[in-house]
Design an enzyme around this catalytic site. Structure first.
Site, PDB file in Angstrom:
ATOM      1  N   ASN A 126      -4.915   4.855  14.305  1.00 29.68           N
ATOM      2  CA  ASN A 126      -3.583   4.251  14.367  1.00 29.68           C
ATOM      3  C   ASN A 126      -2.463   5.295  14.238  1.00 29.68           C
ATOM      4  O   ASN A 126      -2.339   5.934  13.214  1.00 29.68           O
ATOM      5  CB  ASN A 126      -3.462   3.205  13.244  1.00 29.68           C
ATOM      6  N   HIS A 135      -3.001   0.223   6.212  1.00 31.80           N
ATOM      7  CA  HIS A 135      -3.185   0.322   4.756  1.00 31.80           C
ATOM      8  C   HIS A 135      -3.702  -0.983   4.160  1.00 31.80           C
ATOM      9  O   HIS A 135      -4.185  -0.993   3.043  1.00 31.80           O
ATOM     10  CB  HIS A 135      -1.866   0.732   4.069  1.00 31.80           C
ATOM     11  N   GLU A 161       3.460  -4.249  -1.948  1.00 31.43           N
ATOM     12  CA  GLU A 161       3.263  -5.574  -1.364  1.00 31.43           C
ATOM     13  C   GLU A 161       2.717  -6.584  -2.382  1.00 31.43           C
ATOM     14  O   GLU A 161       2.367  -7.696  -2.018  1.00 31.43           O
ATOM     15  CB  GLU A 161       2.335  -5.476  -0.154  1.00 31.43           C
TER      16      GLU A 161
END
Length: 177
Positions: A126, A135, A161
């Site tokens: 990527n 990730h 997150e």
């Protein structure tokens, strides 16, 4: 013509690359991912870079960014395209496994089995980290393996997150992050 600029993130300098219209690369300066992005680049502040910085600003404030940044990936094989399409669908704040991606590709292709290791290779390819959220991919047993931007950054992105890292296994050499 290829262009680049930098973004000062809370995790360190991020390099942005563009073909003039689309974002074509996003990686942490000095990371293993840097080797993927070679060539001659003109330094210019393009509208795509301003749009990407705005998206990253929202992200690093701990919010799911609104909208998307137009990007283009060169050198996509059909298999890599399939993997990237699955990565794009991993919701903010969630994770999936290499094995789950392999099973989805096997289902899409109508075959019995797909290699999680092959998926890992495609995920590692990527060229646009964070926006294409590689990730968010972890080992089936919860291990945090493989991130070209560095394991410390993978951990910090997952924490940003909302993930409690205690639920994951971090390789021993990375505990000192």
């Amino acid at each position: 013509m290829n262009y680049k600029t930098v973004y000062a993130s809370p995790l360190g300098t991020i390099i942005l690359r563009s073909d003039g219209t689309y974002l074509t690369g996003l990686w942490f300066k000095g990371s293993r991912d840097s080797a993927k992005h070679t060539g001659v680049f003109a330094e210019e502040d393009l509208p795509i870079f301003a749009q990407t910085r705005e998206w990253l600003d929202q992200y690093f404030r701990g919010r799911e960014p609104e909208g998307t940044v137009p990007y283009r990936m060169e050198g996509l094989t059909p298999f890599r395209r399939q993997v990237m399409e699955i990565l794009e669908r991993i919701p903010y704040g969630e994770v999936t496994t290499y094995q789950a991606i392999a099973q989805e590709i096997a289902r899409q292709r109508g075959i019995e089995k797909m290699s999680a290791q092959a998926v890992g290779g495609a995920v590692g390819w990527n060229p646009i980290c964070i926006l294409v959220p590689c990730h968010r991919v972890v080992g089936t047993n919860g291990s945090l393996t493989g991130y070209g931007g560095g394991m410390a950054n993978k951990c910090r992105l997952l924490e940003l997150e909302g993930h409690d890292l205690r639920r994951f296994t971090i390789p021993k050499e990375e505990h000192g992050r």
